[in-house]
Write a protein that holds these residues in place. Structure first.
Motif, PDB file in Angstrom:
ATOM      1  N   LYS A  16       0.827  -1.201   0.000  1.00 37.89           N
ATOM      2  CA  LYS A  16       0.000   0.000   0.000  1.00 37.89           C
ATOM      3  C   LYS A  16       0.867   1.259   0.000  1.00 37.89           C
ATOM      4  N   ASP A  17       1.895   1.258   0.837  1.00 39.84           N
ATOM      5  CA  ASP A  17       2.788   2.414   0.914  1.00 39.84           C
ATOM      6  C   ASP A  17       3.620   2.558  -0.359  1.00 39.84           C
ATOM      7  N   TYR A  18       4.083   1.430  -0.874  1.00 43.06           N
ATOM      8  CA  TYR A  18       4.941   1.448  -2.071  1.00 43.06           C
ATOM      9  C   TYR A  18       4.194   2.036  -3.265  1.00 43.06           C
ATOM     10  N   PHE A  19       2.951   1.586  -3.464  1.00 41.51           N
ATOM     11  CA  PHE A  19       2.160   2.045  -4.590  1.00 41.51           C
ATOM     12  C   PHE A  19       1.341   3.294  -4.271  1.00 41.51           C
ATOM     13  N   LYS A  20       1.509   3.823  -3.060  1.00 38.87           N
ATOM     14  CA  LYS A  20       0.846   5.055  -2.637  1.00 38.87           C
ATOM     15  C   LYS A  20      -0.673   4.968  -2.832  1.00 38.87           C
ATOM     16  N   ILE A  21      -1.230   3.841  -2.410  1.00 31.87           N
ATOM     17  CA  ILE A  21      -2.676   3.622  -2.479  1.00 31.87           C
ATOM     18  C   ILE A  21      -3.313   4.258  -1.244  1.00 31.87           C
ATOM     19  N   PRO A  22      -4.230   5.193  -1.407  1.00 28.55           N
ATOM     20  CA  PRO A  22      -4.836   5.837  -0.233  1.00 28.55           C
ATOM     21  C   PRO A  22      -5.590   4.861   0.659  1.00 28.55           C
ATOM     22  N   GLY A  23      -6.469   4.042   0.061  1.00 22.21           N
ATOM     23  CA  GLY A  23      -7.293   3.130   0.845  1.00 22.21           C
ATOM     24  C   GLY A  23      -7.382   1.758   0.210  1.00 22.21           C
ATOM     25  N   LEU A  24      -7.436   0.730   1.066  1.00 18.57           N
ATOM     26  CA  LEU A  24      -7.415  -0.655   0.591  1.00 18.57           C
ATOM     27  C   LEU A  24      -8.307  -1.500   1.487  1.00 18.57           C
ATOM     28  N   ALA A  25      -9.153  -2.332   0.860  1.00 21.63           N
ATOM     29  CA  ALA A  25      -9.999  -3.280   1.596  1.00 21.63           C
ATOM     30  C   ALA A  25      -9.651  -4.688   1.122  1.00 21.63           C
ATOM     31  N   VAL A  26      -9.454  -5.608   2.081  1.00 24.18           N
ATOM     32  CA  VAL A  26      -8.946  -6.943   1.744  1.00 24.18           C
ATOM     33  C   VAL A  26      -9.723  -8.008   2.498  1.00 24.18           C
ATOM     34  N   SER A  27     -10.079  -9.080   1.805  1.00 17.42           N
ATOM     35  CA  SER A  27     -10.809 -10.170   2.447  1.00 17.42           C
ATOM     36  C   SER A  27     -10.367 -11.512   1.875  1.00 17.42           C
ATOM     37  N   ILE A  28     -10.344 -12.536   2.732  1.00 20.95           N
ATOM     38  CA  ILE A  28     -10.075 -13.909   2.292  1.00 20.95           C
ATOM     39  C   ILE A  28     -11.165 -14.810   2.854  1.00 20.95           C
ATOM     40  N   GLU A  29     -11.770 -15.609   1.973  1.00 26.15           N
ATOM     41  CA  GLU A  29     -12.746 -16.617   2.378  1.00 26.15           C
ATOM     42  C   GLU A  29     -12.195 -18.001   2.078  1.00 26.15           C
ATOM     43  N   LYS A  30     -12.362 -18.914   3.019  1.00 23.07           N
ATOM     44  CA  LYS A  30     -11.921 -20.291   2.816  1.00 23.07           C
ATOM     45  C   LYS A  30     -12.995 -21.235   3.350  1.00 23.07           C
ATOM     46  N   ASN A  31     -13.378 -22.181   2.503  1.00 21.25           N
ATOM     47  CA  ASN A  31     -14.420 -23.149   2.869  1.00 21.25           C
ATOM     48  C   ASN A  31     -15.691 -22.467   3.376  1.00 21.25           C
TER      49      ASN A  31
END
Length: 487
Positions: free
Chosen positions: A39-54
């Motif tokens: 996020k810092d490297y690409f200077k992304i202001p905001g990021l939402a992340v999710s992982i679903e398993k089974n």
């Protein structure tokens, strides 16, 4: 009584100690650390992340700002335009129409258009799989023609695209945070758009929708959509498997969604990229695990050249794969500028990781010229470790090598000739397989133009302009402009 009190206190102490010694989730900790770094490297202001398993959520985090000016953080209520991930939704609607026997994928696309604009040999399945350009059904070129699927859906169903989206997906899945973006009256909960130019600047929203793009959603609703795909409740298993399968062997696209093989795993994925938003949906069906990322600038997708069909060029995807699928948590994602690690295990992943960073560094070099040196150093390392680059050369590597020359040229850093031999070798290798590949022709045309060899440059630019069955694109316009200026 005193003895009982001592026992209770002792049990409480032991319980407290055991709680403190509860093992840390190394996967989540490492993934969070790498996401923060990316996020810092690409200077992304905001990021939402999710992982679903089974069918269960195992990771959901929100990073940074939905609105920098008002200091509003990204959270579960934040919505994002998902751009071309819309294509996966459209693919589902098409498969529903096939199941309902209202459509055949083998029908000519012209049947659904007000005026026939493409060749009669181009079928619905060719447009749906991005194989309608060049040799029909034989070459993958990501194309704006996918927008014609809007017409197919509307004519086959007798309903508007928005009505079909509502009827077949949004209503049955109860997606309360998902809609087609029409105008500025709908933007109250959408993360503010940003663009990276002279630092992080205010951006703009792309309004309008079609089968290609236009959906706004969030992590919660995308998880519901993903689960419906997994449990075959939105389309049946046969339809899903067809949608998730390559149109032909070694092609990176099925029907509305990418797929590829990597490390004996089938990866099914979609990405979105507007000028000021980007997104990624990545599934490993055999592991029943899915990653979703949403961002409010373009750099989640753009630097990795995902348009070419290889998600393993994305450092975000590689971080997920190494931490949650391949059990390579201890391998660092980023290489340091002063030293480059050696491949202790899984050399195929290691090479992808280095090439992914080199590609990212070349993109970011437009903002920081020092990153040109970092990209070159990483590429030199790879060519030294794996000298037979014909084994792993692809369009993204050619782009990386060519882009470094572009950065040096436009930033007036002097002529950059470090990888001239590789550019020529890889370019010719790719064009032997696909003589009309517009990207490879563009890279070689620019190479010779910069060298002052107009005759050779002319050959490659003419290949682009004279190629049959290609829709006009930026490379067509640039090639024609160069030819006009160099008659």
């Amino acid at each position: 009584m005193k003895q009982l009190l001592k026992i209770i206190i002792l049990l409480a102490f032991v319980s407290g100690c055991s709680e403190k010694k509860k093992p840390i989730d190394k996967q989540a900790a490492q993934f969070t650390s790498e996401l923060t770094e990316l996020k810092d490297y690409f200077k992304i202001p905001g990021l939402a992340v999710s992982i679903e398993k089974n069918g269960e959520n195992i990771y959901r985090e929100y990073f940074g700002a939905a609105d920098l000016e008002k200091s509003i953080n990204v959270d579960s209520t934040t919505l994002f335009p998902i751009a071309s991930i819309t294509k996966a939704f459209s693919g589902v609607i098409i498969m529903k129409l096939v199941e309902q026997e209202k459509l055949s994928l083998d029908e000519p696309i012209n049947k659904f258009l007000a005026k026939p604009i493409l060749g009669d040999s181009i079928l619905v399945k060719h447009v749906l799989s991005h194989t309608s350009q060049g040799n029909v059904g034989k070459n993958f070129y990501y194309s704006s023609r996918f927008g014609l699927i809007t017409n197919v859906i509307e004519k086959a169903s007798g309903k508007s695209f928005s009505e079909m989206m509502e009827k077949e997906i949004l209503t049955p899945l109860k997606l309360k945070n998902t809609f087609l973006l029409k105008d500025s009256t709908q933007i109250s909960r959408i993360a503010k758009p940003y663009i990276l130019d002279n630092g992080i600047e205010k951006g703009f929203i792309d309004y309008g929708y079609s089968s290609s793009a236009g959906i706004v959603s969030n992590l919660e609703d995308l998880a519901i959509f993903n689960e419906a795909l997994d449990n075959n409740s939105i389309i049946d298993k046969e339809s899903k498997e067809l949608m998730f399968s390559s149109f032909k062997k070694d092609m990176p696209y099925g029907y509305g969604i990418f797929n590829q093989q990597f490390e004996n795993l089938k990866i099914v994925w979609a990405y979105g990229q507007y000028d000021c938003y980007s997104s990624l949906l990545l599934k490993i069906p055999s592991e029943n695990i899915t990653l979703t990322l949403l961002a409010n600038n373009s750099l989640l997708s753009d630097p990795a050249r995902l348009i070419n069909g290889d998600v393993t060029s994305s450092l975000f995807a590689l971080s997920f794969l190494k931490n949650y699928v391949l059990e390579l948590t201890e391998m660092p994602l980023f290489e340091k500028q002063d030293s480059i690690s050696k491949p202790l295990s899984n050399t195929a992943f290691y090479r992808k990781k280095i090439l992914g960073q080199a590609l990212a560094e070349s993109y970011m070099a437009r903002f920081d010229p020092n990153k040109l040196k970092t990209s070159a150093k990483l590429l030199n390392h790879i060519f030294a470790e794996y000298p037979d680059y014909s084994d792993y050369a692809d369009l993204n590597l050619l782009h990386n090598l060519s882009f470094l020359k572009n950065v040096a040229f436009y930033m007036e850093l002097g002529e950059f000739n470090d990888f001239d031999n590789q550019i020529l070798d890889i370019g010719k290798q790719l064009l032997q397989k696909e003589p009309n590949n517009p990207y490879a022709n563009t890279y070689l045309g620019n190479y010779y133009a910069r060298k002052g060899n107009t005759e050779k440059a002319k050959t490659y630019f003419e290949n682009i302009v004279n190629a049959t069955n290609f829709s006009n694109n930026w490379y067509t316009k640039e090639a024609q402009q160069w030819l006009n200026e160099n008659k």
